[in-house]
Motif scaffolding. Structure first.
Motif, PDB file in Angstrom:
ATOM      1  N   ALA A   1      50.832  16.966  60.999  1.00  0.00           N
ATOM      2  CA  ALA A   1      51.001  17.755  59.775  1.00  0.00           C
ATOM      3  C   ALA A   1      49.892  17.469  58.764  1.00  0.00           C
ATOM      4  N   GLY A   2      48.809  16.845  59.219  1.00  0.00           N
ATOM      5  CA  GLY A   2      47.724  16.489  58.307  1.00  0.00           C
ATOM      6  C   GLY A   2      48.035  15.176  57.612  1.00  0.00           C
ATOM      7  N   LEU A   3      47.664  15.082  56.358  1.00  0.00           N
ATOM      8  CA  LEU A   3      47.939  13.879  55.561  1.00  0.00           C
ATOM      9  C   LEU A   3      49.168  14.138  54.701  1.00  0.00           C
ATOM     10  N   ARG A   4      50.127  13.239  54.772  1.00  0.00           N
ATOM     11  CA  ARG A   4      51.328  13.374  53.949  1.00  0.00           C
ATOM     12  C   ARG A   4      51.712  11.999  53.419  1.00  0.00           C
ATOM     13  N   SER A   5      51.879  11.917  52.110  1.00  0.00           N
ATOM     14  CA  SER A   5      52.289  10.669  51.488  1.00  0.00           C
ATOM     15  C   SER A   5      52.625  10.946  50.036  1.00  0.00           C
ATOM     16  N   ARG A   6      53.089   9.917  49.352  1.00  0.00           N
ATOM     17  CA  ARG A   6      53.359  10.029  47.923  1.00  0.00           C
ATOM     18  C   ARG A   6      52.043  10.131  47.162  1.00  0.00           C
ATOM     19  N   MET A   7      52.076  10.790  46.029  1.00  0.00           N
ATOM     20  CA  MET A   7      50.911  10.833  45.139  1.00  0.00           C
ATOM     21  C   MET A   7      50.841   9.475  44.446  1.00  0.00           C
ATOM     22  N   GLN A   8      49.849   8.674  44.807  1.00  0.00           N
ATOM     23  CA  GLN A   8      49.671   7.339  44.232  1.00  0.00           C
ATOM     24  C   GLN A   8      48.297   6.819  44.610  1.00  0.00           C
ATOM     25  N   PRO A   9      47.782   5.854  43.853  1.00  0.00           N
ATOM     26  CA  PRO A   9      46.492   5.269  44.225  1.00  0.00           C
ATOM     27  C   PRO A   9      46.623   4.414  45.481  1.00  0.00           C
ATOM     28  N   GLY A  10      45.501   4.138  46.098  1.00  0.00           N
ATOM     29  CA  GLY A  10      45.478   3.260  47.261  1.00  0.00           C
ATOM     30  C   GLY A  10      45.320   4.021  48.557  1.00  0.00           C
ATOM     31  N   PRO A  11      44.984   3.306  49.617  1.00  0.00           N
ATOM     32  CA  PRO A  11      44.687   3.931  50.895  1.00  0.00           C
ATOM     33  C   PRO A  11      45.900   4.505  51.625  1.00  0.00           C
ATOM     34  N   MET A  12      47.110   4.207  51.166  1.00  0.00           N
ATOM     35  CA  MET A  12      48.312   4.748  51.799  1.00  0.00           C
ATOM     36  C   MET A  12      48.907   5.918  51.008  1.00  0.00           C
ATOM     37  N   GLY A  13      48.270   6.301  49.905  1.00  0.00           N
ATOM     38  CA  GLY A  13      48.789   7.384  49.076  1.00  0.00           C
ATOM     39  C   GLY A  13      47.909   8.616  49.148  1.00  0.00           C
ATOM     40  N   MET A  14      48.430   9.714  48.649  1.00  0.00           N
ATOM     41  CA  MET A  14      47.622  10.927  48.499  1.00  0.00           C
ATOM     42  C   MET A  14      46.966  10.848  47.132  1.00  0.00           C
ATOM     43  N   ASN A  15      45.660  10.931  47.115  1.00  0.00           N
ATOM     44  CA  ASN A  15      44.917  10.831  45.872  1.00  0.00           C
ATOM     45  C   ASN A  15      43.511  11.362  46.094  1.00  0.00           C
ATOM     46  N   ASP A  16      42.753  11.459  45.034  1.00  0.00           N
ATOM     47  CA  ASP A  16      41.399  12.026  45.111  1.00  0.00           C
ATOM     48  C   ASP A  16      40.531  11.320  46.143  1.00  0.00           C
ATOM     49  N   LEU A  17      40.546   9.999  46.135  1.00  0.00           N
ATOM     50  CA  LEU A  17      39.649   9.258  47.016  1.00  0.00           C
ATOM     51  C   LEU A  17      40.028   9.428  48.487  1.00  0.00           C
ATOM     52  N   VAL A  18      41.309   9.433  48.811  1.00  0.00           N
ATOM     53  CA  VAL A  18      41.736   9.637  50.201  1.00  0.00           C
ATOM     54  C   VAL A  18      41.302  11.026  50.675  1.00  0.00           C
ATOM     55  N   VAL A  19      41.438  12.036  49.820  1.00  0.00           N
ATOM     56  CA  VAL A  19      41.023  13.393  50.185  1.00  0.00           C
ATOM     57  C   VAL A  19      39.509  13.440  50.410  1.00  0.00           C
ATOM     58  N   ILE A  20      38.744  12.826  49.523  1.00  0.00           N
ATOM     59  CA  ILE A  20      37.283  12.790  49.669  1.00  0.00           C
ATOM     60  C   ILE A  20      36.892  12.083  50.964  1.00  0.00           C
ATOM     61  N   GLN A  21      37.481  10.919  51.208  1.00  0.00           N
ATOM     62  CA  GLN A  21      37.142  10.157  52.414  1.00  0.00           C
ATOM     63  C   GLN A  21      37.538  10.913  53.684  1.00  0.00           C
ATOM     64  N   THR A  22      38.671  11.599  53.647  1.00  0.00           N
ATOM     65  CA  THR A  22      39.109  12.382  54.796  1.00  0.00           C
ATOM     66  C   THR A  22      38.151  13.539  55.054  1.00  0.00           C
ATOM     67  N   ALA A  23      37.761  14.232  53.995  1.00  0.00           N
ATOM     68  CA  ALA A  23      36.814  15.351  54.141  1.00  0.00           C
ATOM     69  C   ALA A  23      35.482  14.853  54.711  1.00  0.00           C
ATOM     70  N   GLN A  24      35.014  13.701  54.232  1.00  0.00           N
ATOM     71  CA  GLN A  24      33.767  13.132  54.751  1.00  0.00           C
ATOM     72  C   GLN A  24      33.908  12.794  56.237  1.00  0.00           C
ATOM     73  N   GLY A  25      35.068  12.267  56.616  1.00  0.00           N
ATOM     74  CA  GLY A  25      35.313  11.948  58.016  1.00  0.00           C
ATOM     75  C   GLY A  25      35.322  13.181  58.901  1.00  0.00           C
ATOM     76  N   LEU A  26      35.949  14.246  58.412  1.00  0.00           N
ATOM     77  CA  LEU A  26      35.984  15.502  59.178  1.00  0.00           C
ATOM     78  C   LEU A  26      34.591  16.098  59.328  1.00  0.00           C
ATOM     79  N   VAL A  27      33.791  16.057  58.279  1.00  0.00           N
ATOM     80  CA  VAL A  27      32.421  16.574  58.353  1.00  0.00           C
ATOM     81  C   VAL A  27      31.607  15.756  59.348  1.00  0.00           C
ATOM     82  N   LYS A  28      31.771  14.447  59.305  1.00  0.00           N
ATOM     83  CA  LYS A  28      31.029  13.574  60.223  1.00  0.00           C
ATOM     84  C   LYS A  28      31.439  13.819  61.673  1.00  0.00           C
ATOM     85  N   TYR A  29      32.724  14.135  61.879  1.00  0.00           N
ATOM     86  CA  TYR A  29      33.238  14.399  63.219  1.00  0.00           C
ATOM     87  C   TYR A  29      32.612  15.658  63.786  1.00  0.00           C
TER      88      TYR A  29
END
Length: 84
Positions: free
Chosen positions: A56-84
């Protein structure tokens, strides 16, 4: 001794997060937790694991940190997808 090391690891992960997080609101929240030395909350937000991309993609609570949904996780995920 292990507890002190874990605490240091959590603090270092939180500080590393602050250095990369583009969201000033979550940066201030994490800085406050560090200033208050809230090891319980910091340990919850900054475990050694990361949020996993599932069927289902990325799903988590809106919160800081690597286990939450937040700006940085979205940015890092997008960078990973582009690199893939």
């Amino acid at each position: 001794l292990e507890s002190a090391m874990l605490s240091t690891d959590v603090m270092e992960r939180a500080k590393g997060w602050i250095a990369q997080d583009p969201n000033p609101t979550t940066v201030e929240y994490v800085k406050t937790l560090l200033k208050e030395n809230d090891e319980t909350k910091l340990s919850q937000l900054f475990p050694p694991a990361r949020l996993q991309f599932g069927t289902a993609g990325l799903r988590s609570r809106m919160q800081p940190g690597p286990m939450g949904m937040n700006d940085l996780v979205v940015i890092q995920t997008a960078q990973g997808l582009v690199k893939y």
